[in-house]
Write an enzyme that holds these catalytic residues in place. Structure first.
Site, short mmCIF file in Angstrom:
data_model
loop_
_atom_site.label_atom_id
_atom_site.label_comp_id
_atom_site.label_asym_id
_atom_site.label_seq_id
_atom_site.Cartn_x
_atom_site.Cartn_y
_atom_site.Cartn_z
N TYR A 52 -1.99 -0.90 10.92
CA TYR A 52 -2.25 -1.48 9.59
C TYR A 52 -1.06 -1.24 8.68
O TYR A 52 -0.55 -2.16 8.02
CB TYR A 52 -3.53 -0.88 8.98
CG TYR A 52 -3.65 -1.14 7.50
CD1 TYR A 52 -3.94 -2.41 7.02
CD2 TYR A 52 -3.43 -0.11 6.57
CE1 TYR A 52 -4.01 -2.66 5.65
CE2 TYR A 52 -3.50 -0.35 5.21
CZ TYR A 52 -3.79 -1.62 4.75
OH TYR A 52 -3.85 -1.86 3.40
N SER A 107 0.83 -1.20 0.00
CA SER A 107 0.00 0.00 0.00
C SER A 107 0.86 1.25 0.00
O SER A 107 1.98 1.26 0.54
CB SER A 107 -0.85 -0.02 1.27
OG SER A 107 -1.43 1.24 1.50
N LYS A 157 1.92 -3.83 6.68
CA LYS A 157 2.36 -3.83 5.27
C LYS A 157 3.87 -3.68 5.19
O LYS A 157 4.54 -4.37 4.41
CB LYS A 157 1.66 -2.70 4.50
CG LYS A 157 0.17 -2.89 4.35
CD LYS A 157 -0.16 -4.07 3.44
CE LYS A 157 -1.62 -4.44 3.46
NZ LYS A 157 -1.93 -5.72 2.83
P1 NAD Z 1 -11.20 -6.80 1.15
O1 NAD Z 1 -11.44 -6.77 2.60
O2 NAD Z 1 -12.34 -6.52 0.23
O3 NAD Z 1 -10.54 -8.18 0.70
C1 NAD Z 1 -9.72 -8.94 1.54
C2 NAD Z 1 -10.18 -10.39 1.50
O4 NAD Z 1 -9.31 -11.17 2.34
C3 NAD Z 1 -11.60 -10.56 2.02
O5 NAD Z 1 -12.34 -11.37 1.11
C4 NAD Z 1 -11.40 -11.29 3.37
O6 NAD Z 1 -12.50 -12.13 3.67
C5 NAD Z 1 -10.11 -12.03 3.14
N1 NAD Z 1 -9.32 -12.30 4.36
C6 NAD Z 1 -8.95 -11.43 5.34
N2 NAD Z 1 -8.24 -12.07 6.29
C7 NAD Z 1 -8.13 -13.38 5.89
C8 NAD Z 1 -7.53 -14.52 6.45
N3 NAD Z 1 -6.89 -14.48 7.63
N4 NAD Z 1 -7.61 -15.69 5.78
C9 NAD Z 1 -8.26 -15.77 4.58
N5 NAD Z 1 -8.88 -14.72 4.03
C10 NAD Z 1 -8.82 -13.53 4.67
O7 NAD Z 1 -9.99 -5.75 0.86
P2 NAD Z 1 -9.45 -5.19 -0.51
O8 NAD Z 1 -9.76 -3.74 -0.58
O9 NAD Z 1 -9.82 -6.08 -1.61
O10 NAD Z 1 -7.88 -5.29 -0.21
C11 NAD Z 1 -7.13 -6.42 -0.62
C12 NAD Z 1 -5.68 -6.24 -0.15
O11 NAD Z 1 -5.18 -5.01 -0.69
C13 NAD Z 1 -5.53 -6.12 1.37
O12 NAD Z 1 -4.36 -6.80 1.74
C14 NAD Z 1 -5.39 -4.64 1.60
O13 NAD Z 1 -4.65 -4.36 2.75
C15 NAD Z 1 -4.64 -4.21 0.35
N6 NAD Z 1 -4.84 -2.79 0.01
C16 NAD Z 1 -6.10 -2.30 -0.13
C17 NAD Z 1 -6.28 -0.94 -0.42
C18 NAD Z 1 -7.65 -0.35 -0.55
O14 NAD Z 1 -7.78 0.89 -0.49
N7 NAD Z 1 -8.71 -1.14 -0.77
C19 NAD Z 1 -5.17 -0.09 -0.57
C20 NAD Z 1 -3.89 -0.65 -0.43
C21 NAD Z 1 -3.74 -2.00 -0.14
N1 UFG Z 2 -12.03 11.72 3.37
C1 UFG Z 2 -13.04 12.61 3.71
N2 UFG Z 2 -14.20 12.11 4.21
C2 UFG Z 2 -14.42 10.77 4.36
C3 UFG Z 2 -13.37 9.86 4.02
C4 UFG Z 2 -12.20 10.38 3.53
O1 UFG Z 2 -12.88 13.82 3.58
O2 UFG Z 2 -15.50 10.37 4.83
C5 UFG Z 2 -10.78 12.24 2.80
C6 UFG Z 2 -9.53 11.92 3.60
O3 UFG Z 2 -9.32 12.90 4.59
C7 UFG Z 2 -8.46 11.90 2.51
C8 UFG Z 2 -9.21 11.40 1.28
O4 UFG Z 2 -10.59 11.64 1.54
O5 UFG Z 2 -8.02 13.22 2.25
C9 UFG Z 2 -9.01 9.92 1.00
O6 UFG Z 2 -9.30 9.18 2.19
P1 UFG Z 2 -9.49 7.59 2.16
O7 UFG Z 2 -9.83 7.17 3.55
O8 UFG Z 2 -10.42 7.19 1.08
O9 UFG Z 2 -8.05 7.09 1.71
P2 UFG Z 2 -6.62 7.26 2.41
O10 UFG Z 2 -5.71 7.82 1.36
O11 UFG Z 2 -6.70 7.98 3.69
O12 UFG Z 2 -6.22 5.77 2.74
C10 UFG Z 2 -6.52 4.68 1.87
C11 UFG Z 2 -6.64 3.41 2.70
C12 UFG Z 2 -5.29 3.08 3.28
C13 UFG Z 2 -4.30 2.95 2.15
C14 UFG Z 2 -4.25 4.24 1.36
C15 UFG Z 2 -3.31 4.12 0.19
O13 UFG Z 2 -7.57 3.58 3.75
O14 UFG Z 2 -5.37 1.85 3.94
O15 UFG Z 2 -5.56 4.56 0.88
O16 UFG Z 2 -3.64 3.01 -0.56
F1 UFG Z 2 -3.09 2.69 2.66
#
Ligand code: NAD
Ligand code: UFG
Length: 331
Positions: free
Chosen positions: A149, A125, A153
């Site tokens: 969190y 991330s 990572k």
């Molecule tokens: P998500 O929660 O939709 O998907 C994660 C999946 O992993 C879910 O289906 C959950 O049931 C499964 N899971 C969690 N813990 C588990 C375990 N112990 N064993 C088996 N399955 C398990 O999340 P997402 O948004 O699809 O994110 C996927 C990955 O990408 C995550 O590792 C997250 O940290 C990373 N990531 C997400 C974002 C974002 O903004 N969505 C940004 C950066 C990184």
């Molecule tokens: N924001 C608002 N109101 C809300 C939610 C968010 O104003 O209700 C703003 C935040 O302050 C920020 C922007 O919208 O300025 C984006 O916020 P997000 O929570 O959507 O995303 P972040 O960049 O804070 O973080 C996300 C994930 C992290 C990940 C990161 C980079 O939550 O886990 O993107 O991938 F690490």
């Protein structure tokens, strides 16, 4: 290739499974469904015409992971999405996050090693850049975290670096995602969080569907053009395709940003969503959210040069598909 996708029922995982199947790969999913619904598997089949193999199980449980490798002997590589991702929850329950994400990954890697499968693409991330001193961010920027969190990572990245250094048979590609948003054009797949969303786009989607009254913008006094936070939003289908490119180029330790290289403010996102969907989004300005950074966006040049990765979908696509998915799926 035959690919094990952990967390393949989740938001990014499900879109990636579709892209992988469409590119000719065979998929086995391991997911404990703690943050996803089994119906997603039917949606994947509806889109691709092919049902991925699925095993319900937890990456922390060695016998669950061994069971996958013992059932499917010919797995070539793993794409590892399984993990918990809520920043706020990680501050309240750090042990849950260290156990699920770090201990789970170590168990997965031990099982992979025991079964002779040493090729992995990992979901990292942009959070590992902490509060970057300048933007755009390149892969060699200093790493730091502001919450448990993010620490998971960073530690998992280090574990994979150590593993590659210890044994040249390991190939690990670390993909640092910026802000994935949007949904599959079919409206069958998308992000559907339970309760009140933490992230901007799902919150906007709930406001747009009348499930929440108004958007709370966290701070309008950042040093940005309009005072609101700036991020690099990337369509989830573009992000998904980045995995298909990465899995075909596994070779030692590689690290890539997956973003578009363009930053949009919260107010830009509100205006783009309103324009794409011809609706009005009520909002108010609240104080800054603790831990938020002002600006974070990627330099995507390395992923373009080495993987051929380029995000092609527009901000309009992100806003339109998000709303279409929300209208159909938010109950
Ligand atoms: P998500 O929660 O939709 O998907 C994660 C999946 O992993 C879910 O289906 C959950 O049931 C499964 N899971 C969690 N813990 C588990 C375990 N112990 N064993 C088996 N399955 C398990 O999340 P997402 O948004 O699809 O994110 C996927 C990955 O990408 C995550 O590792 C997250 O940290 C990373 N990531 C997400 C974002 C974002 O903004 N969505 C940004 C950066 C990184
Ligand atoms: N924001 C608002 N109101 C809300 C939610 C968010 O104003 O209700 C703003 C935040 O302050 C920020 C922007 O919208 O300025 C984006 O916020 P997000 O929570 O959507 O995303 P972040 O960049 O804070 O973080 C996300 C994930 C992290 C990940 C990161 C980079 O939550 O886990 O993107 O991938 F690490």
């Amino acid at each position: 290739m035959k690919i094990l996708v952990t967390g393949g029922v989740g938001y990014i995982g499900s879109h990636t499974v579709v892209d992988l199947i469409e590119n000719g790969h065979d998929i086995v999913i391991l997911d404990n469904l703690c943050n996803s619904k089994i119906e997603v598997l039917d949606k994947i089949k509806e889109i691709t015409g092919k049902a991925p193999a699925f095993m319900v199980g937890d990456i922390r449980n060695r016998s669950d992971v061994d069971n996958v490798f013992n059932t499917h002997h010919d797995i070539d590589a793993v794409i590892h999405f399984a993990g918990l991702k809520a920043v706020g929850e990680s501050c309240e329950k750090p042990l849950l996050y260290y156990d699920n994400n770090i201990a789970g990954t170590v168990t997965l890697l031990k099982s992979m090693s025991a079964h002779g499968c040493k090729r992995i693409v990992f979901s990292s991330s942009a959070t590992v850049y902490g509060d970057p001193a300048t933007v755009p961010v390149t892969e060699d920027f200093p790493l730091s975290t502001t919450n448990p969190y993010g620490s998971t990572k960073l530690y998992i990245e280090q574990i994979l670096k150590d593993l590659c250094a210890s044994d040249s048979e390991w190939d690990a590609t670390l993909l640092r995602y910026f802000n994935p948003v949007g949904a599959h054009e079919s409206t069958l797949l998308g992000e559907n969080p339970n309760g009140i969303p933490n992230n901007l786009m799902p919150y906007i989607m709930k406001v747009a569907c009348g499930k929440l009254e108004k958007l709370h913008i966290f701070g309008d006094d950042y040093p940005t053009a309009d005072g609101t936070g700036v991020r690099d939003y990337i369509h989830v289908c573009d992000l998904a395709h980045g995995h298909t490119l990465a899995i075909s180029k596994l070779d030692g330790l590689k690290i890539y940003n997956l973003g578009t290289g363009t930053g949009y403010s919260v107010l830009d996102m509100v205006k783009a969503f309103e324009k794409a969907n011809n609706i009005k989004l009520p909002y108010c300005i609240d104080p800054r959210r603790p831990g938020d950074v002002a600006v974070n966006f990627a330099d995507p040049a390395k992923a373009k040069e080495e993987l051929g990765f380029e995000a092609t979908r527009t901000l309009e696509d992100m806003c339109r598909t998000s709303y279409e998915f929300a209208k159909k799926n938010f109950k």
